[in-house]
Design a protein around this motif. Structure first.
Motif, PDB file in Angstrom:
ATOM      1  N   LEU A  36       2.930   7.903  71.905  1.00  0.00           N
ATOM      2  CA  LEU A  36       2.772   9.629  71.847  1.00  0.00           C
ATOM      3  C   LEU A  36       4.584  10.509  71.461  1.00  0.00           C
ATOM      4  O   LEU A  36       5.447   9.460  71.732  1.00  0.00           O
ATOM      5  CB  LEU A  36       2.491  10.546  72.926  1.00  0.00           C
ATOM      6  N   LEU A  37       4.835  10.671  70.272  1.00  0.00           N
ATOM      7  CA  LEU A  37       5.758  11.476  70.005  1.00  0.00           C
ATOM      8  C   LEU A  37       5.256  13.020  69.986  1.00  0.00           C
ATOM      9  O   LEU A  37       4.896  13.436  69.103  1.00  0.00           O
ATOM     10  CB  LEU A  37       6.255  11.301  68.258  1.00  0.00           C
ATOM     11  N   VAL A  38       6.894  13.437  70.903  1.00  0.00           N
ATOM     12  CA  VAL A  38       6.664  15.118  71.015  1.00  0.00           C
ATOM     13  C   VAL A  38       7.850  16.048  69.852  1.00  0.00           C
ATOM     14  O   VAL A  38       9.247  14.944  70.021  1.00  0.00           O
ATOM     15  CB  VAL A  38       6.610  15.119  72.477  1.00  0.00           C
ATOM     16  N   ILE A  44      12.726  15.395  67.734  1.00  0.00           N
ATOM     17  CA  ILE A  44      11.988  14.590  68.603  1.00  0.00           C
ATOM     18  C   ILE A  44      12.650  15.078  70.022  1.00  0.00           C
ATOM     19  O   ILE A  44      13.720  15.100  70.706  1.00  0.00           O
ATOM     20  CB  ILE A  44      12.548  12.998  68.491  1.00  0.00           C
ATOM     21  N   GLU A  45      11.196  15.720  71.082  1.00  0.00           N
ATOM     22  CA  GLU A  45      11.202  15.436  72.141  1.00  0.00           C
ATOM     23  C   GLU A  45      11.180  14.838  73.302  1.00  0.00           C
ATOM     24  O   GLU A  45      11.693  14.826  74.165  1.00  0.00           O
ATOM     25  CB  GLU A  45      10.739  16.802  71.962  1.00  0.00           C
ATOM     26  N   LEU A 371      24.229   8.524  58.584  1.00  0.00           N
ATOM     27  CA  LEU A 371      23.789   9.681  59.173  1.00  0.00           C
ATOM     28  C   LEU A 371      22.315   9.397  60.243  1.00  0.00           C
ATOM     29  O   LEU A 371      21.614  10.281  60.645  1.00  0.00           O
ATOM     30  CB  LEU A 371      22.431  10.210  57.832  1.00  0.00           C
ATOM     31  N   ASP A 372      22.728   8.408  61.180  1.00  0.00           N
ATOM     32  CA  ASP A 372      21.903   7.780  62.057  1.00  0.00           C
ATOM     33  C   ASP A 372      22.251   8.197  63.132  1.00  0.00           C
ATOM     34  O   ASP A 372      21.086   8.476  63.755  1.00  0.00           O
ATOM     35  CB  ASP A 372      22.826   6.357  62.614  1.00  0.00           C
ATOM     36  N   HIS A 373      23.006   9.613  63.562  1.00  0.00           N
ATOM     37  CA  HIS A 373      23.259  10.917  64.436  1.00  0.00           C
ATOM     38  C   HIS A 373      21.844  11.359  64.242  1.00  0.00           C
ATOM     39  O   HIS A 373      21.145  12.297  64.866  1.00  0.00           O
ATOM     40  CB  HIS A 373      24.750  11.683  64.385  1.00  0.00           C
ATOM     41  N   TYR A 374      21.128  11.421  63.256  1.00  0.00           N
ATOM     42  CA  TYR A 374      19.926  12.234  62.921  1.00  0.00           C
ATOM     43  C   TYR A 374      18.990  11.971  62.517  1.00  0.00           C
ATOM     44  O   TYR A 374      17.561  12.342  62.531  1.00  0.00           O
ATOM     45  CB  TYR A 374      20.746  13.266  61.038  1.00  0.00           C
ATOM     46  N   ILE A 375      18.506  10.897  61.385  1.00  0.00           N
ATOM     47  CA  ILE A 375      17.568  10.391  61.480  1.00  0.00           C
ATOM     48  C   ILE A 375      17.606   8.754  61.537  1.00  0.00           C
ATOM     49  O   ILE A 375      18.649   7.954  62.232  1.00  0.00           O
ATOM     50  CB  ILE A 375      17.439  10.370  59.222  1.00  0.00           C
ATOM     51  N   GLY A 376      16.212   8.083  60.747  1.00  0.00           N
ATOM     52  CA  GLY A 376      16.602   6.188  61.236  1.00  0.00           C
ATOM     53  C   GLY A 376      16.113   5.855  62.607  1.00  0.00           C
ATOM     54  O   GLY A 376      15.190   4.652  62.156  1.00  0.00           O
ATOM     55  N   ASN A 377      15.708   6.228  63.369  1.00  0.00           N
ATOM     56  CA  ASN A 377      13.960   5.842  64.887  1.00  0.00           C
ATOM     57  C   ASN A 377      14.032   7.723  65.666  1.00  0.00           C
ATOM     58  O   ASN A 377      14.516   8.657  64.843  1.00  0.00           O
ATOM     59  CB  ASN A 377      15.290   5.358  64.938  1.00  0.00           C
ATOM     60  N   ASP A 379      14.836   7.644  68.104  1.00  0.00           N
ATOM     61  CA  ASP A 379      16.064   9.096  69.592  1.00  0.00           C
ATOM     62  C   ASP A 379      15.466   9.999  69.787  1.00  0.00           C
ATOM     63  O   ASP A 379      15.253  10.614  68.847  1.00  0.00           O
ATOM     64  CB  ASP A 379      16.877   8.468  69.563  1.00  0.00           C
ATOM     65  N   ILE A 380      15.319  11.021  70.988  1.00  0.00           N
ATOM     66  CA  ILE A 380      15.720  12.159  71.047  1.00  0.00           C
ATOM     67  C   ILE A 380      16.279  12.553  70.525  1.00  0.00           C
ATOM     68  O   ILE A 380      17.633  12.328  70.319  1.00  0.00           O
ATOM     69  CB  ILE A 380      15.253  11.898  73.009  1.00  0.00           C
TER      70      ILE A 380
END
Ligand code: GUN
Ligand code: ZN
Length: 444
Positions: A36-38, A44-45, A371-377, A379-380
């Protein structure tokens, strides 16, 4: 507490949390067979197993993608939007290919209507292929950069782009001057850099098409805007290398040309890097610059076989992202690009696991681009860009993959490998940008 715009996506999910070139496969990724991705306000929550998370969010609406695999959106680290129409142009290697196909195509971008038409098609094509972030070259016409940023902004896409700089060795109509390039770039940086999901790249095309005076200007812009990117080509083709050493006889190698003007740092993106010497590998590693590995282009225009193992070695590690390099590259599909990267590795006697390939197209590229603070996986707190993949999207893939569930790491590796070898745009069921459906196979 659930916001009114909060919703969940239920499917199988895969993302990366470490580099599978450095650690074993299993600690590098997270896989939820029923996940589940909220998503809330485009971010991403929460992310985890459906069973564990659903009770925390009992009231949110759920969109289900059964028998699909969801990954973070793909990141294309080097591509030319003005070359969209010249993909698959016959018969030449780099320098002749530029003269015969790329330069004439780029001259048409003097017309902003043409530029907007192509930019629109290009961005929709990226989305159709599951690419949610791209590092993009434009042309020397400022309007061609402006309309690109406008169209990317309208789609809320992440993009790093900039005005191309060229003041020699191209047709007269495609040349600027150092002063023009400085003034135009400054204006565009002030307008677009760090606006919404857009970042600016100072973009001298390559050493051959810029005078030392223009490279000086590029370096000056970089000093003035330290968090802007530098985006150029490096060491792609043997004739190119000879021309560079003729034009810059005082530089001991190609990389030194860029170094001398302050253009090789940790926000520099160098496309290709096929013919680097040991010293260039070492210096690139020390600089923190990133390499955009463009396998379909490197085969199609006959440039050579990138040494991925060396770039990802622990002794001289260099951040690497995958890239299509359309129109030198032959496909907008990052899946096809991964498949071709595998074949390039094979021809070098190297190996590229599916974990490594998908890492290079997601978290690896995000890290390479800072840009890994914003995108790439998943993470909440990260932006909810993701791609919904169907590993049974063609008769051939259905035959190859009889099962519509993934129940073990072995099955997952096999599904991923079949996607990168057999997959293309048809395997992309849907693409979401900041939590919103942006492209859908049925919409075409
Ligand atoms: N080097 C300089 N310009 C280009 C280009 O447009 N495409 C590729 N592949 N290499 C280049
Ligand atoms: Zn290129």
């Amino acid at each position: 507490m659930a916001d009114s715009d909060m919703y969940g996506i239920r499917s199988a999910f895969l993302d990366f949390i470490d580099d599978p070139f450095r650690v074993a496969a299993s600690p590098s990724y997270r896989f939820f067979e029923d996940g589940l991705l909220v998503v809330s306000e485009g971010k991403i929550e929460a992310f985890g197993s459906y069973q564990r998370l659903r009770s925390h969010y009992p009231d949110i609406p759920i969109i289900s993608h059964p028998h699909r695999l969801i990954l973070p959106g793909f990141i294309d680290t080097h591509i030319h939007y003005p070359q969209t129409e010249i993909i698959a142009s016959y018969g030449e290697q780099l320098l002749e290919w530029l003269d015969r196909y790329a330069f004439p195509a780029e001259q048409q971008f003097r017309d902003p209507d043409h530029a907007r038409r192509v930019a629109s098609f290009f961005l929709d094509e990226l989305l159709r292929n599951g690419t949610t972030t791209a590092v993009v070259m434009t042309t020397i016409f400022p309007e061609s950069a402006t309309v690109f940023f406008e169209e990317a902004q309208r789609r809320n896409m992440r993009a790093i782009a900039g005005l191309m700089m060229m003041d020699r060795n191209a047709p007269e109509e495609l040349l600027d001057t150092p002063q023009l390039a400085y003034d135009r770039n400054k204006k565009l940086i002030e307008t677009w850099h760090n606006i919404d999901r857009l970042n600016y790249a100072i973009t001298p095309r390559f050493a051959i098409t810029s005078t030392p005076e223009q490279l000086e200007v590029a370096g000056q812009l970089k000093r003035e805007y330290t968090d802007a990117y530098v985006h150029t080509h490096l060491s792609e083709n043997c004739e190119e290398l000879k021309t560079v050493s003729r034009l810059f006889p005082e530089s001991r190698d190609y990389l030194e040309v860029y170094e001398k003007f302050g253009l090789a740092g940790d926000r520099s993106i160098f496309a290709h890097c096929i013919h680097l010497n040991d010293s260039e590998f070492r210096r690139l590693s020390e600089s923190g610059a990133a390499i955009a590995f463009c396998p379909t282009s490197n085969l199609f225009i006959g440039s050579g076989l990138f040494n991925l193992e060396k770039a990802k070695s622990t002794s001289n590690p260099i951040p690497v992202g995958l890239a299509t390099d359309v129109g030198g590259g032959t496909s907008f599909s990052m899946l096809k690009t991964m498949g071709t990267a595998y074949q390039v590795a094979q021809l070098r006697g190297q190996n590229l696991s599916p974990w490594q390939a998908f890492y290079l197209a997601t978290l690896g590229a995000a890290k390479a681009l800072h840009l890994d603070h914003y995108i790439g996986n998943f993470d909440i707190g990260k932006e909810a860009d993701f791609v919904v993949l169907d590993w049974r999207s063609t008769p051939g893939m259905k035959f190859r993959n009889p099962r519509d569930e993934i129940e073990s790491p072995e099955e997952l590796a096999d599904v991923l490998f079949s996607l990168m070898i057999l997959g293309c745009d048809r395997a992309v069921d849907a693409t979401y940008i900041a939590g919103e459906l942006a492209g859908d196979r049925d919409l075409g």
